[in-house]
Design an enzyme around this catalytic site. Sequence first.
Site, PDB file in Angstrom:
ATOM      1  N   ASP A  57    -123.423  23.113  11.917  1.00  0.00           N
ATOM      2  CA  ASP A  57    -122.044  23.378  12.303  1.00  0.00           C
ATOM      3  C   ASP A  57    -121.196  22.182  11.891  1.00  0.00           C
ATOM      4  O   ASP A  57    -121.507  21.047  12.229  1.00  0.00           O
ATOM      5  CB  ASP A  57    -122.002  23.582  13.821  1.00  0.00           C
ATOM      6  CG  ASP A  57    -120.613  23.885  14.346  1.00  0.00           C
ATOM      7  OD1 ASP A  57    -119.649  23.853  13.551  1.00  0.00           O
ATOM      8  OD2 ASP A  57    -120.481  24.148  15.545  1.00  0.00           O
ATOM      9  N   ARG A 111    -123.711  13.935  19.094  1.00  0.00           N
ATOM     10  CA  ARG A 111    -122.424  13.869  18.397  1.00  0.00           C
ATOM     11  C   ARG A 111    -121.917  12.429  18.461  1.00  0.00           C
ATOM     12  O   ARG A 111    -121.258  12.021  19.420  1.00  0.00           O
ATOM     13  CB  ARG A 111    -121.425  14.853  19.008  1.00  0.00           C
ATOM     14  CG  ARG A 111    -121.870  16.308  18.829  1.00  0.00           C
ATOM     15  CD  ARG A 111    -120.854  17.302  19.337  1.00  0.00           C
ATOM     16  NE  ARG A 111    -121.353  18.677  19.179  1.00  0.00           N
ATOM     17  CZ  ARG A 111    -120.738  19.744  19.662  1.00  0.00           C
ATOM     18  NH1 ARG A 111    -119.590  19.609  20.320  1.00  0.00           N
ATOM     19  NH2 ARG A 111    -121.249  20.949  19.487  1.00  0.00           N
ATOM     20  N   GLN A 126    -126.250  22.921  25.243  1.00  0.00           N
ATOM     21  CA  GLN A 126    -125.607  24.229  25.369  1.00  0.00           C
ATOM     22  C   GLN A 126    -126.648  25.335  25.437  1.00  0.00           C
ATOM     23  O   GLN A 126    -127.778  25.178  24.968  1.00  0.00           O
ATOM     24  CB  GLN A 126    -124.726  24.529  24.138  1.00  0.00           C
ATOM     25  CG  GLN A 126    -123.531  23.642  23.962  1.00  0.00           C
ATOM     26  CD  GLN A 126    -122.702  24.034  22.748  1.00  0.00           C
ATOM     27  OE1 GLN A 126    -121.624  23.531  22.566  1.00  0.00           O
ATOM     28  NE2 GLN A 126    -123.215  24.923  21.898  1.00  0.00           N
ATOM     29  N   ASP A 246    -111.773  30.439  23.369  1.00  0.00           N
ATOM     30  CA  ASP A 246    -112.429  29.528  24.305  1.00  0.00           C
ATOM     31  C   ASP A 246    -112.257  30.037  25.729  1.00  0.00           C
ATOM     32  O   ASP A 246    -111.172  30.502  26.111  1.00  0.00           O
ATOM     33  CB  ASP A 246    -111.823  28.127  24.227  1.00  0.00           C
ATOM     34  CG  ASP A 246    -112.089  27.434  22.891  1.00  0.00           C
ATOM     35  OD1 ASP A 246    -113.061  27.829  22.198  1.00  0.00           O
ATOM     36  OD2 ASP A 246    -111.343  26.509  22.546  1.00  0.00           O
ATOM     37  N   GLU A 259    -112.980  23.333  29.450  1.00  0.00           N
ATOM     38  CA  GLU A 259    -113.553  24.310  28.515  1.00  0.00           C
ATOM     39  C   GLU A 259    -115.034  24.468  28.782  1.00  0.00           C
ATOM     40  O   GLU A 259    -115.788  23.498  28.770  1.00  0.00           O
ATOM     41  CB  GLU A 259    -113.338  23.854  27.073  1.00  0.00           C
ATOM     42  CG  GLU A 259    -113.904  24.828  26.042  1.00  0.00           C
ATOM     43  CD  GLU A 259    -113.862  24.297  24.623  1.00  0.00           C
ATOM     44  OE1 GLU A 259    -114.828  24.557  23.876  1.00  0.00           O
ATOM     45  OE2 GLU A 259    -112.874  23.617  24.271  1.00  0.00           O
ATOM     46  N   SER A 262    -117.078  28.051  23.746  1.00  0.00           N
ATOM     47  CA  SER A 262    -116.401  28.391  22.500  1.00  0.00           C
ATOM     48  C   SER A 262    -117.201  29.541  21.889  1.00  0.00           C
ATOM     49  O   SER A 262    -118.422  29.455  21.763  1.00  0.00           O
ATOM     50  CB  SER A 262    -116.382  27.190  21.556  1.00  0.00           C
ATOM     51  OG  SER A 262    -115.978  27.558  20.262  1.00  0.00           O
TER      52      SER A 262
END
Length: 345
Positions: A57, A111, A126, A246, A259, A262
């Site tokens: 991604d 990340r 996730q 979202d 959030e 997504s």
Amino acid sequence: MSRIIKAPGYRSQIGPQQTEQGIKLIKEFFQQNLSTELRLRRVTAPLFVLKGLGLNDDLNGIERPVTFPIKDMEEAQAEVVHSLAKWKRVTLAEYDIQPGYGIYTDMNAIRADEELDNLHSLYVDQWDWEAVMETGDRNLAFLRNIVERIYAAIRRTEYLVCETYPQLTPFLPEKIHFVHSENLLQMYPDLTPKEREDAVCKAYGAVFVIGIGGRLSNGERHDGRAADYDDWSTPNSDGHKGLNGDILVWYPVLQQSLELSSMGIRVDRETLLRQLHEANQEERTQLFFHQQLLAGRLPQSIGGGIGQSRLCMMLLHKAHIGEIQSSIWPEQMRRECAEVGIQLL
């Protein structure tokens, strides 16, 4: 510079041991509900993929993946995944999953370019899910139905947590509100995208913002989204573009929007070419994933990611994601958290 949001008078309502038990409770209960609601089977996912296949991604296109050479493969480069958005679609084809069914998995990522604060960590976990759909389901009504089913699973989990820990009071509304990012712009023309999300979430409690990635009437994007997995350019019956979005909720602990997911209907051949052209990324059509899609070897699908630590943080009424997961934080942030009663793991 520390970006800590300091919740006045914050004290965790459950201790460290109860927190660990609560995390286990939430993860086990929610993923079973998600699996049942969307008819998903669990699969095993990679932590890293080979560089140059187009499987990773790209997020907003500027984040650097963690990369390392593989000694036993002539120093071929591997990348730690940012998410499994495209890998899942290839897996649907390999497993020959039929329409109406799908897969989910635990996605773990690093990340390195993340800006650290109460909600963002170097470590991302996730539930990544993907389901096969019919071509005729490429519409807003189908997307809304899937969103409502996911939100129902979140509310059921909230009920269980608050039954288990009576000191926690449920706050999620019964229904989730739908709004397009263009309508948000018209509603709050003087606010930034994040401020618009805060305003609409405070008003409705839970919101699905439709149309993430495409340009709005002011020439800007509500938020970035890679051009080669979500469909953000298909016109809908409402006159706006986008079949993605979202899930956001108003989070009273931090007094801001949060959030949780997504997600969206994925690009088909036509949409992929259109969005790559708009993003000036036509060269990506030569990559493995894109070749598979253009050749018609991948199914039509809908999918997304739901933050595990984010969901646990919200349902356990924590002020910092570092109260849920072990990660690395700047020393200044650790000191500031300790001063305001936030105990980082």
